[in-house]
Design a protein around this motif. Sequence first.
Motif, PDB file in Angstrom:
ATOM      1  N   ALA A 269       0.871  -1.177   0.000  1.00 49.63           N
ATOM      2  CA  ALA A 269       0.000   0.000   0.000  1.00 49.63           C
ATOM      3  C   ALA A 269       0.908   1.227   0.000  1.00 49.63           C
ATOM      4  O   ALA A 269       1.628   1.473   0.962  1.00 49.63           O
ATOM      5  N   VAL A 270       0.873   1.995  -1.083  1.00 52.89           N
ATOM      6  CA  VAL A 270       1.754   3.159  -1.196  1.00 52.89           C
ATOM      7  C   VAL A 270       1.042   4.458  -0.855  1.00 52.89           C
ATOM      8  O   VAL A 270       1.684   5.497  -0.727  1.00 52.89           O
ATOM      9  N   HIS A 271      -0.285   4.414  -0.709  1.00 50.10           N
ATOM     10  CA  HIS A 271      -1.019   5.626  -0.354  1.00 50.10           C
ATOM     11  C   HIS A 271      -2.392   5.239   0.176  1.00 50.10           C
ATOM     12  O   HIS A 271      -3.053   4.367  -0.377  1.00 50.10           O
ATOM     13  N   HIS A 272      -2.794   5.874   1.265  1.00 50.20           N
ATOM     14  CA  HIS A 272      -4.150   5.683   1.784  1.00 50.20           C
ATOM     15  C   HIS A 272      -4.672   7.025   2.254  1.00 50.20           C
ATOM     16  O   HIS A 272      -3.981   7.777   2.948  1.00 50.20           O
ATOM     17  N   VAL A 273      -5.894   7.326   1.863  1.00 50.86           N
ATOM     18  CA  VAL A 273      -6.508   8.584   2.261  1.00 50.86           C
ATOM     19  C   VAL A 273      -7.958   8.323   2.647  1.00 50.86           C
ATOM     20  O   VAL A 273      -8.632   7.475   2.061  1.00 50.86           O
ATOM     21  N   THR A 274      -8.403   9.042   3.663  1.00 48.95           N
ATOM     22  CA  THR A 274      -9.787   8.975   4.116  1.00 48.95           C
ATOM     23  C   THR A 274     -10.422  10.342   3.918  1.00 48.95           C
ATOM     24  O   THR A 274      -9.790  11.366   4.194  1.00 48.95           O
ATOM     25  N   SER A 275     -11.645  10.367   3.447  1.00 49.17           N
ATOM     26  CA  SER A 275     -12.314  11.645   3.203  1.00 49.17           C
ATOM     27  C   SER A 275     -12.654  12.330   4.518  1.00 49.17           C
ATOM     28  O   SER A 275     -12.545  11.750   5.594  1.00 49.17           O
ATOM     29  N   ALA A 276     -13.130  13.554   4.413  1.00 48.20           N
ATOM     30  CA  ALA A 276     -13.504  14.298   5.607  1.00 48.20           C
ATOM     31  C   ALA A 276     -14.575  13.561   6.393  1.00 48.20           C
ATOM     32  O   ALA A 276     -14.544  13.495   7.621  1.00 48.20           O
ATOM     33  N   ASP A 277     -15.532  12.941   5.703  1.00 55.47           N
ATOM     34  CA  ASP A 277     -16.605  12.229   6.380  1.00 55.47           C
ATOM     35  C   ASP A 277     -16.118  10.964   7.061  1.00 55.47           C
ATOM     36  O   ASP A 277     -16.707  10.497   8.021  1.00 55.47           O
ATOM     37  N   ALA A 323     -13.307  17.345  -0.562  1.00 56.56           N
ATOM     38  CA  ALA A 323     -14.272  17.867  -1.535  1.00 56.56           C
ATOM     39  C   ALA A 323     -15.692  17.491  -1.106  1.00 56.56           C
ATOM     40  O   ALA A 323     -15.974  16.319  -0.851  1.00 56.56           O
ATOM     41  N   PRO A 324     -16.600  18.442  -1.018  1.00 58.65           N
ATOM     42  CA  PRO A 324     -17.940  18.153  -0.488  1.00 58.65           C
ATOM     43  C   PRO A 324     -18.758  17.206  -1.351  1.00 58.65           C
ATOM     44  O   PRO A 324     -19.641  16.511  -0.849  1.00 58.65           O
ATOM     45  N   GLU A 351     -21.200   4.564 -10.491  1.00 57.54           N
ATOM     46  CA  GLU A 351     -21.454   5.111 -11.825  1.00 57.54           C
ATOM     47  C   GLU A 351     -21.900   6.562 -11.794  1.00 57.54           C
ATOM     48  O   GLU A 351     -21.818   7.259 -12.802  1.00 57.54           O
ATOM     49  N   GLU A 352     -22.353   7.022 -10.652  1.00 58.27           N
ATOM     50  CA  GLU A 352     -22.830   8.405 -10.569  1.00 58.27           C
ATOM     51  C   GLU A 352     -21.689   9.412 -10.462  1.00 58.27           C
ATOM     52  O   GLU A 352     -21.917  10.613 -10.626  1.00 58.27           O
ATOM     53  N   ALA A 353     -20.480   8.938 -10.163  1.00 62.75           N
ATOM     54  CA  ALA A 353     -19.331   9.851 -10.054  1.00 62.75           C
ATOM     55  C   ALA A 353     -18.081   9.133 -10.555  1.00 62.75           C
ATOM     56  O   ALA A 353     -17.136   8.889  -9.806  1.00 62.75           O
ATOM     57  N   PRO A 354     -18.047   8.795 -11.851  1.00 58.46           N
ATOM     58  CA  PRO A 354     -16.934   7.977 -12.346  1.00 58.46           C
ATOM     59  C   PRO A 354     -15.571   8.636 -12.214  1.00 58.46           C
ATOM     60  O   PRO A 354     -14.578   7.952 -11.967  1.00 58.46           O
ATOM     61  N   ALA A 355     -15.492   9.954 -12.350  1.00 53.24           N
ATOM     62  CA  ALA A 355     -14.193  10.616 -12.267  1.00 53.24           C
ATOM     63  C   ALA A 355     -13.633  10.543 -10.857  1.00 53.24           C
ATOM     64  O   ALA A 355     -12.446  10.285 -10.656  1.00 53.24           O
ATOM     65  N   PHE A 356     -14.470  10.791  -9.849  1.00 54.41           N
ATOM     66  CA  PHE A 356     -14.014  10.657  -8.468  1.00 54.41           C
ATOM     67  C   PHE A 356     -13.603   9.217  -8.162  1.00 54.41           C
ATOM     68  O   PHE A 356     -12.585   8.971  -7.527  1.00 54.41           O
TER      69      PHE A 356
END
Length: 422
Positions: A269-277, A323-324, A351-356
């Motif tokens: 695992a070279v990177h792990h990030v958790t969103s604000a929520d 990002a909200p 499928e509702e947010a493919p870029a994210f």
Amino acid sequence: MTVSPVVATDAVSADALSMDATAASPAATADVGGVSISAFDGARVRVVLMLDVHDGMQQEFLNAYEHIRDRVAAVPGHVSDQLCQSLENPTQWLLTSEWESAAPFLAWVNSEEHLDTVEPLQDCVRDTRSLRYSVLRETVGDQAPSAAAGAALRSAPRIGSNVVRHALTFTVRPGSEDEVARLLSTYESPEARVDDSTRLLRTSLFLHGNRVVRAVEVRGDLQAALRHVARQPGVRAVEQALDPHLEQDRDLRDPQSARRFFTRAAMPAVHHVTSADGAGDTDGADVTGAQTRRIALLYPVRPGAGPELARLLARQDASAAHAPDNPVRAATVFHRDDLVVRLVDVDGDPEEAPAFVLGLHGCADASSGGSTAAGPAGVAVAERLLDTAAAGVDGLLTEDRTLSLLLARARMTPLTDRRSSP
């Protein structure tokens, strides 16, 4: 320098499973609180290897080390190493090495060259334990200048929970995918509790074509957890049943064969990030709500572009952590060579947010009119790194339709996703 551990023949190569597998690679950007694992800030790395040498073989071990030390010193990114022997116990040794950054160390430790180089040490070593650290502070006396003076130090600690993430990947013989999927979907879950301080939190298995990816999350000591899992009768039975279907032959009764197989299979695992929520991440595996699903993406990578793509995805995930409108609650990038896998916990329909979900959202520009599709600058980078044609994807990555198709083609088939009870 890093030595692969000796494999116990009665433990389904548990030591090989744990070989240099501590996923907490250094380091992280200080300004993004959601990043808890990252190998991409350029900070120096200290590797600590504790070795238990067979009784009476101390001289043989030292001779083997002398034979290979110059070869290791020539590895790009290697700064120095020190070999130490315990004052109290002559079988206990300590090997520390310093590297310019995490990237060259991970490339070395997961390579065939590493396996071949350290092979002369294996007969002398009973057990090993490998730990990796990024350098945050250094105090050097006037009479002892540092060999790496002026090299980068991380400015702030990463913030996260006591959770280690790691993945293994391997391919199976074409035509055996259905049987492999059945085996990996029906095995008996091992006991989650390892000891008072270590617990197996989650195991997720995926299949894409004939490639299997197994991702694990452990609270505490990853190596202890993997040894524990490998000793379970149900797991041993599944591993034995898989053997005839593997493209790379292995014999788990042979330490050298097991070491080579699991070294080739390791995906740190070279990177792990958790969103604000999901920034609490207190449990490690449970940062998600009832509507959250876990998916895995195997990216179509152009030859030689794997490292740069892993870096790109890491930057994108870090920039979107707060990002909200980002439905991604947590994302982990696993990488070795030109294999890049991203494990994503996403709220709702991907499928509702493919870029994210693909990690390409940060390439958007004003001309996209608020679309989640990648902007022109991002397209140039993404198209240089991604072999979309090989995945059967045509069209521009500025178009949501193309991103949706790429998401569908990169998405792996889930086989198992098991969490331990609290």
